[in-house]
Design a protein around this motif. Structure first.
Motif, PDB file in Angstrom:
ATOM      1  N   ARG A   7     -17.873  -8.629   0.857  1.00 28.12           N
ATOM      2  CA  ARG A   7     -17.567  -7.772  -1.038  1.00 28.12           C
ATOM      3  C   ARG A   7     -18.114  -9.016  -2.374  1.00 28.12           C
ATOM      4  O   ARG A   7     -18.751  -8.521  -3.424  1.00 28.12           O
ATOM      5  CB  ARG A   7     -16.643  -8.007  -1.102  1.00 28.12           C
ATOM      6  CG  ARG A   7     -15.622  -6.430  -0.137  1.00 28.12           C
ATOM      7  CD  ARG A   7     -14.449  -6.174  -0.744  1.00 28.12           C
ATOM      8  NE  ARG A   7     -13.828  -5.103  -0.159  1.00 28.12           N
ATOM      9  CZ  ARG A   7     -13.387  -5.001   0.844  1.00 28.12           C
ATOM     10  NH1 ARG A   7     -12.827  -5.813   1.721  1.00 28.12           N
ATOM     11  NH2 ARG A   7     -13.223  -3.415   1.455  1.00 28.12           N
TER      12      ARG A   7
ATOM     13  N   LEU B  14      -8.049  -3.253  -0.052  1.00 28.52           N
ATOM     14  CA  LEU B  14      -8.726  -2.781  -0.584  1.00 28.52           C
ATOM     15  C   LEU B  14      -9.565  -1.713   0.995  1.00 28.52           C
ATOM     16  O   LEU B  14      -9.861  -0.101   0.097  1.00 28.52           O
ATOM     17  CB  LEU B  14     -10.229  -3.232  -0.767  1.00 28.52           C
ATOM     18  CG  LEU B  14      -9.831  -4.673  -2.129  1.00 28.52           C
ATOM     19  CD1 LEU B  14     -10.844  -5.532  -2.154  1.00 28.52           C
ATOM     20  CD2 LEU B  14     -10.395  -2.982  -3.397  1.00 28.52           C
ATOM     21  N   ASP B  15      -9.080  -2.017   1.745  1.00 32.19           N
ATOM     22  CA  ASP B  15      -9.675  -1.371   2.841  1.00 32.19           C
ATOM     23  C   ASP B  15      -8.457   0.076   2.773  1.00 32.19           C
ATOM     24  O   ASP B  15      -8.980   0.733   4.185  1.00 32.19           O
ATOM     25  CB  ASP B  15      -9.511  -2.169   4.722  1.00 32.19           C
ATOM     26  CG  ASP B  15     -10.665  -2.903   4.187  1.00 32.19           C
ATOM     27  OD1 ASP B  15     -11.602  -2.771   4.106  1.00 32.19           O
ATOM     28  OD2 ASP B  15     -10.346  -3.684   4.990  1.00 32.19           O
ATOM     29  N   ALA B  16      -7.566   0.188   2.536  1.00 32.91           N
ATOM     30  CA  ALA B  16      -6.416   0.840   2.444  1.00 32.91           C
ATOM     31  C   ALA B  16      -6.179   1.840   1.702  1.00 32.91           C
ATOM     32  O   ALA B  16      -5.646   2.679   1.211  1.00 32.91           O
ATOM     33  CB  ALA B  16      -5.036   0.031   2.127  1.00 32.91           C
ATOM     34  N   GLY B  17      -7.702   1.324   0.292  1.00 29.14           N
ATOM     35  CA  GLY B  17      -7.957   2.334  -0.482  1.00 29.14           C
ATOM     36  C   GLY B  17      -7.452   2.220  -1.564  1.00 29.14           C
ATOM     37  O   GLY B  17      -7.814   3.312  -3.164  1.00 29.14           O
ATOM     38  N   LEU B  18      -6.878   1.546  -1.793  1.00 28.30           N
ATOM     39  CA  LEU B  18      -5.774   0.922  -2.909  1.00 28.30           C
ATOM     40  C   LEU B  18      -7.399  -0.083  -4.638  1.00 28.30           C
ATOM     41  O   LEU B  18      -7.959  -0.248  -4.093  1.00 28.30           O
ATOM     42  CB  LEU B  18      -5.312  -0.208  -3.580  1.00 28.30           C
ATOM     43  CG  LEU B  18      -4.105  -0.026  -2.815  1.00 28.30           C
ATOM     44  CD1 LEU B  18      -3.582   1.056  -1.401  1.00 28.30           C
ATOM     45  CD2 LEU B  18      -2.455  -0.775  -3.428  1.00 28.30           C
ATOM     46  N   LYS B  19      -6.868   0.419  -5.845  1.00 28.95           N
ATOM     47  CA  LYS B  19      -8.348  -0.154  -6.036  1.00 28.95           C
ATOM     48  C   LYS B  19      -7.291  -1.915  -6.801  1.00 28.95           C
ATOM     49  O   LYS B  19      -6.189  -1.870  -7.106  1.00 28.95           O
ATOM     50  CB  LYS B  19      -7.901   0.719  -8.100  1.00 28.95           C
ATOM     51  CG  LYS B  19      -8.647   1.615  -7.850  1.00 28.95           C
ATOM     52  CD  LYS B  19      -8.797   2.429  -8.955  1.00 28.95           C
ATOM     53  CE  LYS B  19      -9.889   3.667  -8.663  1.00 28.95           C
ATOM     54  NZ  LYS B  19     -11.457   3.315  -8.735  1.00 28.95           N
TER      55      LYS B  19
ATOM     56  N   ASP C 225     -13.665   0.684  -7.877  1.00 27.73           N
ATOM     57  CA  ASP C 225     -12.677   0.114  -6.564  1.00 27.73           C
ATOM     58  C   ASP C 225     -11.948  -1.119  -6.953  1.00 27.73           C
ATOM     59  O   ASP C 225     -11.211  -1.601  -6.709  1.00 27.73           O
ATOM     60  CB  ASP C 225     -12.843   0.486  -5.385  1.00 27.73           C
ATOM     61  CG  ASP C 225     -12.748   1.726  -4.790  1.00 27.73           C
ATOM     62  OD1 ASP C 225     -12.715   2.848  -5.345  1.00 27.73           O
ATOM     63  OD2 ASP C 225     -13.814   1.973  -3.974  1.00 27.73           O
TER      64      ASP C 225
ATOM     65  N   ASP D  75      -0.740   2.150  -6.213  1.00 27.21           N
ATOM     66  CA  ASP D  75      -2.279   3.106  -6.214  1.00 27.21           C
ATOM     67  C   ASP D  75      -3.242   2.024  -6.900  1.00 27.21           C
ATOM     68  O   ASP D  75      -4.499   2.308  -5.969  1.00 27.21           O
ATOM     69  CB  ASP D  75      -2.502   4.124  -6.895  1.00 27.21           C
ATOM     70  CG  ASP D  75      -0.749   4.986  -6.792  1.00 27.21           C
ATOM     71  OD1 ASP D  75      -1.702   5.837  -5.253  1.00 27.21           O
ATOM     72  OD2 ASP D  75      -0.269   5.159  -7.480  1.00 27.21           O
TER      73      ASP D  75
ATOM     74  N   HIS E 233      -9.592   3.336 -13.805  1.00 25.67           N
ATOM     75  CA  HIS E 233      -9.174   4.883 -13.322  1.00 25.67           C
ATOM     76  C   HIS E 233      -9.463   5.939 -14.789  1.00 25.67           C
ATOM     77  O   HIS E 233      -9.141   6.890 -14.760  1.00 25.67           O
ATOM     78  CB  HIS E 233      -7.824   4.231 -13.804  1.00 25.67           C
ATOM     79  CG  HIS E 233      -6.930   3.468 -12.809  1.00 25.67           C
ATOM     80  ND1 HIS E 233      -7.373   2.273 -12.733  1.00 25.67           N
ATOM     81  CD2 HIS E 233      -6.597   4.248 -11.780  1.00 25.67           C
ATOM     82  CE1 HIS E 233      -6.623   1.778 -11.567  1.00 25.67           C
ATOM     83  NE2 HIS E 233      -6.350   2.424 -10.906  1.00 25.67           N
TER      84      HIS E 233
ATOM     85  N   ALA F 198       0.582  -1.102  -0.198  1.00 25.10           N
ATOM     86  CA  ALA F 198      -0.353  -0.007   0.047  1.00 25.10           C
ATOM     87  C   ALA F 198       0.484   1.148   0.052  1.00 25.10           C
ATOM     88  O   ALA F 198       0.366   2.379  -0.144  1.00 25.10           O
ATOM     89  CB  ALA F 198      -1.189   0.333   1.271  1.00 25.10           C
TER      90      ALA F 198
END
Length: 336
Positions: free
Chosen positions: A123, A89-94, A143, A70, A327, A66
């Motif tokens: 999910r 995913l929880d860290a905001g990555l796609k 995401d 990205d 993206h 992470a």
């Protein structure tokens, strides 16, 4: 510029993915992740990539990934993939997940067919299925995308338009599928050794192949009613490529030309699906993200033939296509 990490970079799918990313103008590969403790340079694992990436395959934690990336391509086995995807995913990555972990919408179905407790069940049912030709709007900006299996990709692209149009019955669909040995992965297995696979053609997973519920699920959604296929895959002595011949009962008196017209209308403007005038072969799509489809009326039945490169449209190429949609990039980037 999107910083990208690749999990499972040592396999055939990882190799094809890195080949595509090497020419992708909007990405920079910043991490190659392995579950092994050794840290070989990518040149040692994939000599064909020599000079393209100055990276080692490292056993990194999701937290370390992470910090470097990205977006992630997860080319891992089922269950192992969701274990990794959840914290990313929880860290905001796609994430584009190439395993089966997010393809099925029903947890009970997943756990019955894969014989394991799902690591990230919340999910399920909320993750778009990564077949742009059918679900493009759901993929834009997502995401997490569940990259389809190779057999479902070829099969669904061939059958979906005819089911949508009501030209074939939802009952009695039979799929005879054949794939090259790379579809079984890079890890050595006795039946994949050259003396076993060469000059041999064999069926496997008869009645029990895990792609069957995936095909049923998507075709059921397309048809608006239950679809249960009989799906039999075969291993054939070639490196790559996949050919699916599907048999279905017609609804009405549609001719070969009308079946072909239905496919052409559905895929008009699609960059990677081509309706061809004669039955296609695997060499027609080798090393491309294309799918060629053909349909005919034969002795009161409908025959649909679909071919893809199992490593590209059946895996890595589709993953890049989905990545581009996620993206907001041109969908054909690095693929055309």
């Amino acid at each position: 510029m999107v910083r990208v990490a690749v999990y499972g970079a040592s396999g055939y799918t990882g190799l094809e993915l890195l080949r595509l990313l090497a020419r992708h103008p909007d990405t920079r590969v910043t991490a190659l992740v392995t579950r092994q403790d050794e840290a070989p340079h990518v040149d040692e694992v994939h000599p064909a990539l020599r000079g393209r990436f100055d990276l080692r395959l490292e056993n990194l934690s999701p937290e370390q990934v992470a910090e470097r990336a990205d977006a992630v391509f997860a080319c891992l086995p089922h269950a192992a993939s969701a274990e990794v995807c959840r914290p990313l995913l929880d860290a905001g990555l796609k994430v584009v997940d190439l395993s089966a972990d997010y393809r099925l919408t029903d947890r009970a179905v997943y756990e019955r067919w894969y014989n394991i407790t799902h690591p990230d069940p919340d999910r399920l049912g909320r993750t778009p299925y990564g077949l742009p030709e059918l679900f493009r709007d759901q993929l834009r900006g997502a995401d997490l995308v569940a990259n389809p299996g190779c057999y479902p990709t070829a099969t669904i692209l061939g059958l979906a338009p005819l089911l949508e149009a009501g030209l074939i019955s939802t009952e009695g669909i039979t799929i005879d599928a054949k794939s090259g040995v790379t579809g079984a992965g890079r890890n050595p297995k006795p039946h994949l050794h050259f003396p076993e696979a060469n000059e041999n053609c064999s069926a496997y997973g008869v009645g029990a192949h895990r792609h069957m519920p995936e095909i049923d699920q998507v075709l059921t959604g397309v048809a608006g009613g239950p679809v249960e296929v009989v799906f039999t895959p075969h291993l054939v002595p070639m490196d790559r490529g996949e050919l699916c011949t599907c048999y279905a009962a017609p609804v009405g008196d549609a001719t070969t030309e009308q079946l072909q017209d239905c496919l052409r209308a559905r895929y008009e403007g699609e960059p990677f699906v081509h309706v061809v005038p004669n039955p296609p072969g695997t060499k027609d799509v080798a090393y491309t993200n294309n799918c060629c489809v053909y349909a005919a009326r034969v002795r009161g039945r409908v025959v649909v033939i679909s071919v893809i490169d199992n490593l590209i449209k059946g895996a890595s190429g589709a993953a890049v296509q989905n990545f581009n949609l996620m993206h907001g990039l041109e969908e054909t980037t690095a693929l055309a």
